[in-house]
Every structure is written in C-alpha cells, then in structure tokens.
Design a protein around this motif. Sequence first.
Motif, PDB file in Angstrom:
ATOM      1  N   ASP A  89     -10.044   6.664 -13.017  1.00  2.61           N
ATOM      2  CA  ASP A  89     -10.723   5.670 -12.195  1.00  2.61           C
ATOM      3  C   ASP A  89     -11.534   6.411 -11.129  1.00  2.61           C
ATOM      4  O   ASP A  89     -10.998   6.850 -10.107  1.00  2.61           O
ATOM      5  CB  ASP A  89      -9.701   4.743 -11.536  1.00  2.61           C
ATOM      6  CG  ASP A  89     -10.355   3.612 -10.757  1.00  2.61           C
ATOM      7  OD1 ASP A  89     -11.593   3.640 -10.573  1.00  2.61           O
ATOM      8  OD2 ASP A  89      -9.629   2.695 -10.315  1.00  2.61           O
TER       9      ASP A  89
ATOM     10  N   SER B  46     -13.618   5.411  -9.071  1.00  2.00           N
ATOM     11  CA  SER B  46     -13.853   4.699  -7.816  1.00  2.00           C
ATOM     12  C   SER B  46     -12.730   4.926  -6.806  1.00  2.00           C
ATOM     13  O   SER B  46     -12.884   4.648  -5.627  1.00  2.00           O
ATOM     14  CB  SER B  46     -14.009   3.197  -8.077  1.00  2.00           C
ATOM     15  OG  SER B  46     -12.787   2.648  -8.535  1.00  2.00           O
ATOM     16  N   ARG B  47     -11.596   5.449  -7.288  1.00  2.00           N
ATOM     17  CA  ARG B  47     -10.448   5.642  -6.394  1.00  2.00           C
ATOM     18  C   ARG B  47      -9.841   7.024  -6.615  1.00  2.00           C
ATOM     19  O   ARG B  47      -8.775   7.160  -7.213  1.00  2.00           O
ATOM     20  CB  ARG B  47      -9.395   4.551  -6.644  1.00  2.00           C
ATOM     21  CG  ARG B  47      -9.905   3.138  -6.441  1.00  2.00           C
ATOM     22  CD  ARG B  47      -8.805   2.128  -6.654  1.00  2.00           C
ATOM     23  NE  ARG B  47      -7.726   2.282  -5.681  1.00  2.00           N
ATOM     24  CZ  ARG B  47      -6.587   1.589  -5.709  1.00  2.00           C
ATOM     25  NH1 ARG B  47      -6.366   0.735  -6.686  1.00  2.00           N
ATOM     26  NH2 ARG B  47      -5.665   1.763  -4.792  1.00  2.00           N
TER      27      ARG B  47
ATOM     28  N   GLU C 279      -8.051  10.160  -5.068  1.00  2.00           N
ATOM     29  CA  GLU C 279      -7.266  10.517  -3.887  1.00  2.00           C
ATOM     30  C   GLU C 279      -6.557  11.856  -4.084  1.00  2.00           C
ATOM     31  O   GLU C 279      -6.942  12.860  -3.514  1.00  2.00           O
ATOM     32  CB  GLU C 279      -6.254   9.407  -3.574  1.00  2.00           C
ATOM     33  CG  GLU C 279      -6.896   8.069  -3.217  1.00  2.00           C
ATOM     34  CD  GLU C 279      -5.877   6.976  -2.999  1.00  2.00           C
ATOM     35  OE1 GLU C 279      -4.664   7.265  -3.146  1.00  2.00           O
ATOM     36  OE2 GLU C 279      -6.261   5.837  -2.691  1.00  2.00           O
TER      37      GLU C 279
ATOM     38  N   ASP D  70       0.831  -1.207   0.000  1.00  2.00           N
ATOM     39  CA  ASP D  70       0.000   0.000   0.000  1.00  2.00           C
ATOM     40  C   ASP D  70       0.864   1.255   0.000  1.00  2.00           C
ATOM     41  O   ASP D  70       0.575   2.226  -0.718  1.00  2.00           O
ATOM     42  CB  ASP D  70      -0.930   0.005   1.214  1.00  2.00           C
ATOM     43  CG  ASP D  70      -1.999  -1.068   1.135  1.00  2.00           C
ATOM     44  OD1 ASP D  70      -2.217  -1.589   0.022  1.00  2.00           O
ATOM     45  OD2 ASP D  70      -2.599  -1.396   2.177  1.00  2.00           O
TER      46      ASP D  70
END
Length: 208
Positions: A191, A193-194, A196, A24
């Motif tokens: 994307d 959905s992600r 940041e 991560d």
Amino acid sequence: MFSFIQGLRIHDSALRVTNQMLRDLGEENANLRRALTFKQRSNFKLIPCRVIARESSTWWSQVQIDRGEADGVESDMPVLTEAGLVGKTTTVSKHTAYVLLVADENCKVAVSIEGTRGQGILSGTRVSTAVQPDLLIRFLPKTVDAKPGQKVYSSGVSGGVFPSGLVLGAVAEEPRVRELDAQVRVTPAVDMSRLENLFVVAPNREGG
C-alpha cells in the motif's frame, strides 16, 4: 437539563476520541509485530527504518527514512516491507536517506510473472491521482500468457540492485499487445499510500 445534555455530549465526544486513539494504537502495534516477525524470518540482512518525510508533490516518487550511512545504509539498496518491494535508496546522508519508490517511472525492476516464462521491466507511470499508483511491465514477449491475479516477482537480473523473489504485486488485467512487445498493468503488493515501517536490504559482506 441543558447542562446535563451538554455534559453527555462532551462525554460521548471524549469517548469517541479515546476509542479512535485505542484503535490507532492497536493498528500500530499490529504493524510493528508483523514487521518484527518478518525481520526474524527473512533471509536478508535487514535494517529497520521509519518514514520521516514525504512531500505531496512527490508522493508516489520518494520518501525519506530515518537511517543513513551511520546505520550501514548506502545508495542502491532495496527497500521493502513484509508485503513486498517498496523501492531503492538513492541519496544517503549520515542519518537519513531518500527512497525512490517503485511507483516512480525512473525506478525500473526486472521482473517475472508467476506461472509464465514472461520477463520484462516494471516501473511506475506518470499517473499520480489514483488511490494507488499504476505499475506497468514493459518489453514482455507478445505471446506472454498472463492472467489477472498472477504474482509478479523481481527476477534478479537488473544490475544486481534487486535480488530475485521479491514480490511487487499481481497482474491487474490481460496483457496489452503492441507492435513489438506486450505490456501488463500490475496492482502493487504494498500500500504505497501508507508507508511507515520499512526495511533496507543490506549486503551480507561476512567472510569478504
């Protein structure tokens, strides 16, 4: 023997957690490096920001970012990533702002399709159960020759909010011809959905 095996299992579980944390962190560092490179190479004046809130009920419609009036953010400023256009700012407070996503049907962008003379208006749809939202270009000429894979760019003729040349996605399928126009479904470049690390495009007011 039982204690030894149990200890091995606990150790293995801890290693898995550590490895996942390292993966991560590696992914986050890679994302930050890409964002920094994009900011350095961009021709726009960019304000870096991060998504700090996102509601499940408005998942494809809006996000909240950690920059506001104190950072030079105003309403109706384009928001993007290195991959393409995300949306535009709407409600702005001193230290935060909301971003209306291109996946929302109320966020309309004048676009052109690569390799064609076709221009239309792109917006989201009411579909919200898919992994990625559907984007749809409406009001295209019925003769538009769009093929899957062709890039879709902002054309810069929608009231000055979105500059030209921003990537929104790619043509997903052959145009659907209707009585008065044609429609084309678009796969988003970003994307959704992600989300940041984002950038707000600020106007360059140097020299008046």
